[in-house]
Scaffold this active site. Structure first.
Site, PDB file in Angstrom:
ATOM      1  N   SER A 155      29.773  61.367  56.777  1.00  9.38           N
ATOM      2  CA  SER A 155      28.550  61.988  57.287  1.00  9.38           C
ATOM      3  C   SER A 155      28.224  63.257  56.499  1.00  9.38           C
ATOM      4  O   SER A 155      29.083  64.107  56.296  1.00  9.38           O
ATOM      5  CB  SER A 155      28.724  62.329  58.772  1.00  9.38           C
ATOM      6  N   ASN A 202      26.290  67.579  59.540  1.00 11.67           N
ATOM      7  CA  ASN A 202      25.105  67.164  58.800  1.00 11.67           C
ATOM      8  C   ASN A 202      23.860  67.559  59.586  1.00 11.67           C
ATOM      9  O   ASN A 202      23.750  67.262  60.766  1.00 11.67           O
ATOM     10  CB  ASN A 202      25.151  65.644  58.580  1.00 11.67           C
ATOM     11  N   SER A 207      22.183  60.454  60.431  1.00 10.69           N
ATOM     12  CA  SER A 207      21.691  59.200  61.015  1.00 10.69           C
ATOM     13  C   SER A 207      22.580  58.825  62.187  1.00 10.69           C
ATOM     14  O   SER A 207      23.780  58.630  62.023  1.00 10.69           O
ATOM     15  CB  SER A 207      21.717  58.082  59.966  1.00 10.69           C
ATOM     16  N   GLY A 250      27.683  57.525  58.429  1.00 10.80           N
ATOM     17  CA  GLY A 250      28.893  57.676  57.626  1.00 10.80           C
ATOM     18  C   GLY A 250      30.120  57.898  58.479  1.00 10.80           C
ATOM     19  O   GLY A 250      30.047  58.195  59.679  1.00 10.80           O
ATOM     20  N   GLU A 293      32.949  59.641  60.282  1.00 12.34           N
ATOM     21  CA  GLU A 293      32.911  60.997  60.808  1.00 12.34           C
ATOM     22  C   GLU A 293      34.084  61.296  61.728  1.00 12.34           C
ATOM     23  O   GLU A 293      34.608  60.410  62.407  1.00 12.34           O
ATOM     24  CB  GLU A 293      31.581  61.260  61.526  1.00 12.34           C
TER      25      GLU A 293
END
Length: 1205
Positions: free
Chosen positions: A114, A164, A168, A391, A393
Site C-alpha cells: 500500500s 497511503n 484503494s 496492496g 498492508e
C-alpha cells in the site's frame, strides 16, 4: 528555428549523466544490496523506472514527475523497449502493439504494498492507451468514460490510511476492449471486496471514503441546506479518527470532478442528486445513538431520526423500529412463526452500521454497473486488462479486511512465481536444456494455508464453519474460531497463534491478525428487516438498490464474504492466466510520503519479498528468446535458398543449418526437443552513450523500417507482417503454456551501402559478437532488408496501377480550369500529378512550420522558397543565415509567409505558357513561379471551395497588378503597387526584365489555349511501357530553379553549389422528496470534539519494517555473479610518383551536356550533380527525363537542368 527532430531528444538522453543501469540484468554483481544501491542512485536522480528484462520496477516519487507529456507519448509510440529509457509508456505501448499483432488479450499485473504507486501506474497506462489508439465519436466517448471512471471510483472507494493518502480500499480489474482496428470501443470493470467497514469505523489518523469529505467541502449552499450538510466534526462517522484534511488532496475541487465524471458516464442529473442524497443519509444515520432502557436499546435522541428518514424516503417511526428490534423466524414441529425481538445497545449499533455499510456498498455497485452499461459491447474481440488492486498492508490492528487483502496479494505473487520462475525452469528440463536450477520461495504453501478446503482445512474454511453455526453478536464466535485454528493448523510452519488472534507468515512479512469481529464481518448479513425498510422507500432509486425477493425460501449455507473473495480471487487468476501478462513491481521508498526520502531497510525488505534477485538470476542465466522450430524456420526462411519458401526435411536440422549458414555463435543458443533457445536477443549490442544519441535524431533516422511502414501501408498482407517484425520483446504464455519471450525487433541501424548483395556476405562476421544478442539482431536486419525490397517493388507497382485511373480524372479537372484561358506547355498536359515533390515525410526541418499531422496536398521547391499547400494554408518557406548565437553563420529554414486558404482573394495568371502566378491577399500579394502550376491551382481551387463554398476567382491577362509588402527587396526597392507585363518572345524559357515599376516577362508561344489532355495511343503505351522498364520517375521532370520572395520575384545570381551547401547543412542539424425538510438537531459530537485537548493519535509502530516473511526464510548470504576505432592517417604520397601527367585521352564519341544548375537526386535511380558538371548522355526521352552517366554512375536526370554541348 531548428528541425523538429531536435525535440526527439528525451529527458534522459540529452545532456544528463547516466545513473546506475537501466536494466538490472546487466548488474555486475547480483545481490539485494546491489539492487537496492542501483535503485537508490536512479531514484535520487529522479529516475523512477528500471527494468528487469520485460518486468518494470517503479518507485513512488511522492511528487509529480515531468516526463508524462505529449513528447513522451510520441517518443515511446512504436519504439522498442531498448530504444528509450525505462518508462511505463514503453510497457503500455508494448501491450497495445502485441495485442494488435498477435491477436491475443493482454493484461498488466501491478503489485506492491500500500502506497507504492499502483493506482497512479494504472492511470498512466489507461491514459497512454487512450492517447495512442484510434478515434471517432463512439471511440472518444469510450475513452472519456475510461478516464473519468478513475476519479469517480476513487471518490467512493479510496481513503486515507496511515500508509497511503489515496489508498484503494477495493480491487478493480478494468478490461479495455478494442475493435479489430485497435480502437477502444468497449470495456468492463470487475470490483472486489470494498472495505465497507471503513464507513463506520477506522484506525486513528485515517479517513473514511473521500466522497464524504468532498460532499461537505464542495457542495453548494442549496445542496448543503437540502442535505443537512454542516461541518466535518458534526458527524460521528467522521470525527472518531480525528483526521479530516490531507495535505495533497483538495476535497472541494475533487467534488466537482466527481460530479462531472458522473455526467460523462451518463448518470442522469436526478440520479446524481440521489447518489449524493444517500451519501448524506449515511452520515446522518451515524448520528443516531442508543441508550440502555431496561436491558434493551432505545434511541437516545429521536430528533436525529428525522433527517436520515427524510433523505432515504422512509417513515421515521419504521426506521426507529427496525434499528431497535428484529423479526426472527422460529420453527417448531413443522410449524413456523415470526417473533419480534428487541435488541440491546450493541446489537442496535451493529444494525445501524450494517444499514450504513449496505447503502454505501450498493451505491458503489450502482456506479460500477453504470460504467459497464455505458461501455458495454455486444461482442468481444481483443482486450487489455489493467489490475489495480489493494496492496499488501500491515496496520497496528489488522482485521478481517487486511486478511482478505493480503490473501489476494498472495495469489498475485503466486501468478508471478508460476510464470516467471517456476514454469521457465520446468521448460528447460522438459526440453533437455543444460540448466542449473535456481532456488526461490514458492508461496503456494501460504495460499493453501488460507484457502485449502480439506486435509488440513484452510483458515477460510474453518471461519465459514464457525459462521454457519453462529446465532448472535459477540466474542464467543471469534474465540471458537481461534480454538479450531489452534487445533487443526497450529503445527503449520507459516502459522502461529496468540491470545487475541493469529499470525501468518506471508511472502511479504509476518502479519498479526486480531480475531475480534472476524466472524461478524465474514458473515456479512443484512437482515431482512433492513431490506424491507429500504424497499418501503418513497424513492424508486433507493428501492432499486435492494432488489431481493424476501418471499423465496433460501436453501443452503449463505455466502460469506470470505468465500466470495476466495472465488473472486480464483476467477481473477483464471482470467489473467488466459492473457499475455506484463508486470509492474511497485516499491515504496519511505513511510514519510516525502520525495527524495530513502529508507534503506524498507526498500531492501521489498526487494527481498518481491524476489527481484531471483528474477534477475533466472533472466540472466536463462534463454530470453525461444521459438518452436517450425515458427523459427517460417520466420527466417527468406534468408536461405534451401529454406525458401519452405524447408523440406527435419525441422531441427533445418534450424541448425540456418544458424550455421549465418555463422551464429554456438555458445549463444541451444536446441531443445521442440524449440530453439537463444540468449538475451532483446537487447542491442552494448554501445557508449554517445553512440546511442544519433539514433534519436528524429523518427525517420531512428527507424528506417518506419519509413517502409509509412510508404507501403495497406499493401495486401505484407504491411501486417512488417509491423509484426518491429515490436519489442513480449513476456507471456506460449501456446504450449510455458513462459516465453518473443522478440520482435525495431530496426535502428541505418541501411548500409551494398545491402543488395548476397545474404552470406551480409552475415560475414555475424558470430563474432560478445554474446549480448547481436546475432538475432543481424538476422532481423537482413530479413527486414529483404522484406523492404519486396515492399518497395510491390508498392511501386501498386501506385502505378492506381494512378492510371486517378490521374486521368485529375488531369481533366485541372485542365478545365485553364481551358481557353491560357496557353499550355508541351510536357505539362499528360503528366501524372505527384503532389509532394519535396518528400515531406523525410523533411522535419520543413515539417516544423506545419501543424502536427497536417496533411500535405502539394509541395514544390525553389532555390530559396518552398511552396507548400495543405487543406488549410499556403506556406512559403525560405532560408536565411543565423546572425546571432552559437549557430551564427549557419543557414536555417524560416517561415516567410503563411496564408489561410479562405483569405485568398484571387489568383492571377497570364495568358501565355509561363509558370508565373500571383496570390492576392488583403495585406499584400505574392508573386510565385511554379512549374507545376496547373496541379497547384487545381488543388488550391478544391480546398478553397471546401472552406468557402464558392469558386476560387481566377484572373487571366497579359498585364497583372501586384501589391508588394513595404520592404526593400529584389528587383523593386520599395513596397506599393507594381505591374507584371507578359510579352510574346522566343523559346520556352522566360526572360525577365525588371524596372522600377514594371517587371516584363518574355516567353515564346505554347500550345493553343484549347488544348486538352489526350488519351494514350498505342505508340505512347509502348513508350510508357519501355519507360516503366527503365524505372523512369512517375513525376514530371522539375523545371530550372528560380528564387521567389513574398511579394515579388528574385532574379537570382546564387550558384547552385550554394543552394546545395545550404540544403546539406540544414539536413545535418540535429533533430504536445417531496416531504418537508426536517430540522437539523445539534449534536454533542461537535462540542465534544472542540473540548478535546488533543486528537486521537495513531500508533505508527506498524510502519516499521515488518519481521522477515516466508519469502525471506532460509536465504543464504548473497552470491556474486558473475568505441569507435579510428584509422591511422599517413602522409599522402606524391601523385603519380612525381612523373609527369600522361596526355589526355581523346574525347568520347558520345553526346554530352553541361549542368546549368545543381540537382539533388530524389530517388535511388537518379543522378545528383553540381553546376558545370559534364554528363554523358546515354539516352534522351520526350518525358523530360534523360539517362546519363557521371563519375561512373548511371541514372536519370531532368533535361531542363542541363544544356547540350
Amino acid at each position: 528555428m531548428g528541425s523538429r527532430g531536435h525535440h526527439r531528444y528525451h529527458w534522459q538522453s540529452h545532456n544528463v549523466k547516466h545513473s546506475g543501469v537501466d536494466d538490472m540484468v546487466l548488474l555486475s554483481k547480483i545481490s539485494e544490496d546491489a539492487i537496492v544501491e542501483n535503485l537508490k542512485k536512479r531514484y535520487m536522480d529522479d529516475y523512477i523506472f528500471t527494468y528487469i528484462g520485460p518486468v518494470l520496477i517503479s518507485i513512488n516519487p511522492f511528487k509529480l514527475m515531468p516526463y508524462f507529456g505529449d513528447k513522451e507519448v510520441e517518443l515511446y509510440q512504436g519504439a522498442a523497449q531498448y530504444e528509450n529509457p525505462p518508462h511505463i509508456y514503453a510497457l503500455a505501448d508494448n501491450m497495445y502493439r502485441n495485442m494488435m499483432i498477435d491477436r491475443e488479450n493482454q493484461c498488466v499485473i501491478i503489485s506492491g504494498e500500500s502506497g507504492a504507486g499502483k493506482t497512479v501506474a494504472a492511470k498512466y497506462i489507461m491514459s497512454y492507451i487512450s492517447r495512442v489508439s484510434g478515434g471517432g465519436p463512439r471511440v472518444q466517448h469510450v475513452k472519456d468514460i475510461i478516464l473519468q471512471s478513475n476519479p469517480l471510483l476513487e471518490a467512493f472507494g479510496n481513503a486515507k490510511t496511515v500508509r497511503n493518502n489515496n489508498s484503494s480500499r477495493f480491487g478493480k480489474y478494468f478490461e479495455i476492449q478494442f475493435s479489430s482496428g485497435g480502437e477502444p470501443d468497449g470495456g468492463k470493470i470487475s470490483n472486489f471486496l470494498l472495505e465497507k467497514s471503513r464507513v463506520v469505523m477506522r484506525n486513528p489518523g485515517e479517513r473514511s471514503f473521500h466522497i464524504f469529505y468532498q460532499l461537505i467541502e464542495g457542495a453548494s449552499g442549496d445542496q448543503k441546506s437540502s442535505l443537512g450538510i454542516t461541518s466535518l466534526d458534526y458527524y460521528t462517522y467522521l470525527n472518531q479518527s480525528g483526521s479530516y484534511k490531507v495535505d495533497d488532496i483538495n476535497d472541494k475541487s475533487d467534488f466537482q470532478e466527481t460530479v462531472h465524471a458522473m455526467g460523462v458516464i451518463g448518470i442522469k442529473p436526478e440520479d446524481r442528486s440521489l447518489v449524493l442524497q444517500i451519501v448524506a443519509g449515511v452520515l446522518h444515520l451515524g448520528n443516531i445513538n442508543f441508550k440502555e432502557a431496561g436491558n434493551y436499546a432505545a434511541v437516545e435522541s429521536e430528533e436525529f431520526l428525522a433527517f436520515p428518514a427524510f433523505l432515504l424516503g422512509i417513515d421515521q417511526n419504521r426506521l426507529k423500529e427496525k434499528l431497535t428490534s428484529r423479526k426472527m423466524d422460529s420453527k417448531w414441529g413443522g410449524k413456523s412463526e415470526s417473533i419480534d425481538v428487541t435488541l440491546n445497545v450493541e446489537q442496535a449499533c451493529y444494525t445501524r452500521d450494517a444499514l450504513s455499510k449496505a447503502l454505501h456498498s450498493r451505491v458503489f455497485d450502482f456506479l460500477v454497473e453504470s460504467i459497464n452499461k455505458a461501455v458495454v459491447k455486444d461482442h468481444q474481440e481483443w482486450n487489455i486488462g489493467v489490475l489495480d488492486i489493494y496492496g499488501f498492508e500491515i496496520f497496528q490492528k489488522n482485521g478481517f479486511e487486511q486478511f482478505c487483502i493480503n490473501f489476494v496479494n498472495e495469489k498475485l505473487q503466486q501468478i508471478f512465481i508460476e510464470l516467471t520462475l517456476k514454469a521457465e525452469q520446468e521448460e528447460y528440463v522438459q526440453e533437455g536444456i543444460r540448466w542449473t536450477p535456481i532456488d526461490y520461495f514458492n508461496n503456494k504453501i501460504v495460499c493453501d494455508l488460507i484457502e485449502s478446503k480439506l486435509n488440513p482445512p484452510g483458515i477460510m474454511s474453518i471461519l465459514d464453519d464457525v459462521c454457519a453455526t453462529m446465532h448472535a453478536v459477540g466474542e464467543g464466535a471469534d474465540q471458537t474460531m481461534l480454538q479450531k485454528l489452534r487445533v487443526q493448523i497450529n503445527a503449520h510452519e507459516h502459522f502461529n497463534s496468540w491470545n487475541q488472534g493469529f499470525i501468518i507468515h506471508h511472502y511479504a512479512g509476518k502479519v498479526s491478525y486480531d480475531a475480534e469481529g472476524f466472524c461478524e464481518r465474514n458473515r456479512d448479513v443484512l437482515f431482512n428487516d433492513l431490506i424491507e425498510l429500504m424497499q418501503s422507500s418513497e424513492i424508486s432509486f433507493i428501492r432499486a438498490l435492494f432488489p431481493e425477493n424476501l418471499n423465496v425460501d433460501k436453501k443452503g449455507r449463505p455466502t460469506t464474504a470470505g468465500s466470495k473473495i476466495k472465488k473472486q480471487a480464483n476467477d481473477l487468476v483464471a482470467t489473467l492466466m488466459k492473457c499475455t501478462p506484463h508486470y509492474i513491481r511497485c516499491i515504496k521508498p519511505n513511510e514519510t510520503k516525502k520525495p527524495k526520502d530513502w529508507e534503506e531497510s524498507r526498500v531492501k525488505h521489498q526487494v527481498e519479498y518481491l524476489g527481484l534477485k531471483e528474477n534477475i538470476r533466472v533472466r540472466r542465466a536463462g534463454y530470453a528468446y525461444r521459438r518452436v522450430f517450425c515458427k523459427f524456420l517460417n520466420r527466417y526462411a527468406i534468408l536461405m535458398k534451401e529454406s525458401w519458401p519452405t524447408w523440406r526435411g527435419d525441422e531441427k536440422q533445418g534450424v541448425l543449418h540456418l544458424l550455421r549458414s549465418v555463422n551464429v555463435d554456438p555458445e549463444q543458443y541451444q536446441l531443445g526437443h521442440t524449440k530453439l533457445f537463444i540468449k538475451a536477443p532483446n537487447r542491442p549490442p552494448p554501445m557508449a552513450p554517445a553512440a546511442r544519441l544519433p539514433r534519436r535524431r528524429h523518427s525517420s533516422n531512428r527507424q528506417p523500417a518506419a519509413i517502409v511502414r509509412r510508404r507501403h501501408r495497406n499493401v495486401w498482407g505484407l504491411a501486417r507482417e512488417m509491423r509484426a517484425d518491429r515490436q519489442g520483446s513480449r513476456v507471456g504464455v506460449s501456446s504450449e503454456g510455458s513462459y516465453i519471450t518473443e522478440t520482435r525487433t525495431v530496426l535502428v541501424l541505418s541501411p548500409r551501402p551494398g545491402c543488395r548483395g548476397s545474404v552470406p556476405a551480409l552475415f560475414r562476421g555475424l558470430g563474432s559478437g560478445n554474446g549480448s544478442g547481436q546475432d538475432l539482431f543481424l538476422l532481423e536486419e537482413v530479413r527486414e532488408r529483404k522484406f523492404d525490397g519486396y515492399a518497395r517493388a510491390i508498392q511501386r507497382a501498386w501506385r502505378k496501377h492506381v494512378a492510371r485511373k486517378k490521374h486521368v480524372q485529375m488531369r481533366e479537372e485541372a485542365s478545365d480550369l485553364l481551358l481557353n484561358r491560357k496557353e499550355r506547355r508541351r510536357h505539362s498536359l499528360n503528366r501524372n500529378f505527384v503532389g509532394d515533390y519535396l518528400g515531406m515525410d523525410d523533411r522535419p526541418e520543413l515539417r516544423q512550420f506545419l501543424a502536427k499531422r497536417e496533411k500535405i496536398d502539394f509541395a514544390d521547391k525553389g532555390i530559396s522558397r518552398d511552396l507548400i499547400l495543405t487543406p488549410k494554408c499556403v506556406y512559403l518557406i525560405g532560408r536565411e543565415k543565423v546572425k546571432q548565437g552559437p549557430d551564427r553563420g549557419q543557414v536555417t529554414e524560416v517561415l516567410k509567409r503563411r496564408v489561410e486558404v479562405e483569405k485568398i482573394l484571387a489568383v492571377s495568371l497570364s495568358t501565355l505558357q509561363d509558370d508565373f502566378l500571383i496570390l492576392h491577399e488583403q495585406e499584400y500579394d505574392s508573386l510565385l513561379e511554379c512549374i507545376f502550376k496547373t496541379e497547384f491551382i487545381s488543388l488550391l481551387s478544391r480546398r478553397f471551395e471546401e472552406r468557402t463554398h464558392r469558386k476560387l476567382p481566377l484572373k487571366f491577362n497579359t498585364t497583372l497588378d501586384l501589391k508588394l509588402k513595404k520592404e526593400s527587396w529584389g528587383p523593386w526597392s520599395a513596397g506599393g503597387s507594381r505591374q507584371v507585363q507578359f510579352l510574346s518572345g522566343q523559346g520556352d524559357r522566360a526572360e525577365l526584365r525588371p524596372s522600377s515599376k514594371t517587371l516584363q516577362v518574355s516567353i515564346g508561344p505554347g500550345l493553343p489555349k484549347n488544348t486538352r489532355p489526350t488519351k494514350k495511343s498505342v505508340a505512347q503505351s509502348r513508350t510508357s511501357r519501355s519507360r516503366t522498364q527503365q524505372n523512369l520517375p512517375s513525376r514530371a521532370a522539375p523545371g530550372p530553379p528560380v528564387a521567389h520572395q513574398n511579394g515579388g520575384l528574385k532574379n537570382t545570381n546564387h550558384t547552385a553549389n550554394q543552394r546545395n551547401a545550404s540544403h546539406r547543412h540544414a539536413n545535418q542539424r540535429p533533430p504536445p422528496a417531496s416531504a418537508t425538510r426536517p430540522f437539523l438537531p445539534p449534536t454533542n459530537n461537535a462540542n465534544q470534539s472542540k473540548e478535546r485537548s488533543s486528537k486521537p493519535q495513531p500508533n505508527l509502530d506498524c510502519l516499521r519494517v515488518p519481521d522477515q516473511g516466508a519469502a525471506g526464510n532460509g536465504r543464504g548470504p548473497p552470491t556474486s555473479n558473475g568505441g569507435i576505432a579510428h584509422r591511422q592517417t599517413a602522409s599522402k604520397p606524391t601523385p603519380g610518383g612525381g612523373k609527369p601527367k600522361p596526355a589526355p585521352k581523346p574525347k568520347p564519341q558520345v553526346p554530352q551536356c553541361k549542368a546549368l544548375y545543381a540537382y539533388d537526386a530524389q530517388d535511388t535511380d537518379e543522378l545528383s550533380f553540381n553546376a558545370d558538371d559534364v554528363i554523358d548522355i546515354v539516352k534522351e526521352d520526350a518525358s523530360g527525363w534523360w539517362m546519363g552517366r557521371l563519375r561512373g554512375k548511371q541514372g536519370l536526370f531532368p533535361n531542363n537542368y542541363v544544356s547540350k554541348i
